[in-house]
Scaffold this active site. Sequence first.
Site, PDB file in Angstrom:
ATOM      1  CD  GLU A 153      17.210  19.530  25.286  1.00  0.00           C
ATOM      2  OE1 GLU A 153      17.792  17.709  24.951  1.00  0.00           O
ATOM      3  OE2 GLU A 153      17.869  20.340  25.596  1.00  0.00           O
ATOM      4  CD  GLU A 261      15.970  25.804  27.585  1.00  0.00           C
ATOM      5  OE1 GLU A 261      16.900  24.669  27.912  1.00  0.00           O
ATOM      6  OE2 GLU A 261      15.163  24.483  27.970  1.00  0.00           O
TER       7      GLU A 261
END
Length: 341
Positions: A153, A261
């Site tokens: 991220e 994910e």
Amino acid sequence: MIKKLATVAIWCLGCVGAVCVSLSVKDTMRSLATKKGLETGVAVAVGDLSKDTHKNIILENSSIIVAENCMKWQYIHPRENTWNWKDTDRLVEFAEENGISVKFHTLFWHNQNSPFLSERWSRDKALSVMDNHISTVMERYKGRIKEYDVVNEAFEDNGSLRNTIWLKTVGEDYIEHAFTKAHECDPSAKLFLNDYSNETMGQTKADAMFNFVKKLKEKGVPIDGVGFQLHIDTAYGFDAEKIRKNVKRYEEIGVLVSFSEVDVRIPQRNYENHLAKQQKIYCELLKIAVEEPNVINFITWGFTDSQSWVPYTFPGKGHALPYDENLQPKPLYAEMLKVLK
Ligand code: G3I
């Protein structure tokens, strides 16, 4: 492509042996995906390994597993000279006992960090802490953990680099520094830059990340792949073709993609009305993963709705995973098996 063909060949040899010992082998997500050269798996909470029902589901679904939390700084490296290996060791040992690969999540992130990390450090101090973290983890698990989310991220939604402790202390080159050091520590490990909202070609963050990765490749930075987290909400647009196009442009520059994910959240209220759309999204994603040679894995973020992060973070949303709260596979699961068949 070569990787997928080699996996299929190894699988076929394995089958000849397996047929000799067993006449009926149950088709599982793991076995069917392996035939296609795709790794599938789930994010694991270490406590699940003590529960037989949970353990069996992990085994049926996974040729790769990732830790949901225990490899993050606050758990594995809580103080400058303190390391807590217990849970990661357990997860890696479980994987080895069952012929499963492990993905490390994550060496650098802005969340779940340790209190000793300081934004006031000099660049040199921050670089030495980064290097020590990378080398201590990777030397311990060298040859045993084969994929790493090196940085997680790193981007804001507007495509700029997120203003994390590492950006503030080291500067913009902290990402290439992390990949270079990680490659030095274990040259055989596959190294990923993982993020969310980065899967759809044409969106600001997805395009910014692609351009960033392309530049890293041009500079010779040892990055192997990108992770598309794929935390999808059925309320927002989903465009399978633009996701496929994004995957393809990474293939053109020699970059692997991990569907890292996956979960697909729907409203809790009248959730039955949203199941068809959810099923379609799961199946379309899996189809892309199977068909595109540079997608190497399809990992869901957990497996049961009883332990998903979704309802805590998005109140009113849930039912995001392939198994319900009672650990029963949902109808979408059978459809996913059909995609693999
Ligand atoms: O360990 C403490 C426990 O001691 C305490 O009693 C309990 C009380 O709330 O909290 C426990 O910590 C929680 C931790 O999960 C372990 O269960 C934290 O509060 C909670 O915030 C943390 O949430 C995790 C979240 O990352 C943190 O941002 C989720 O489990 C985990 O699924 C989630 O995973 C992230 C990926 O790493 C990156 N991509 C997005 C994904 C979903 O947010």
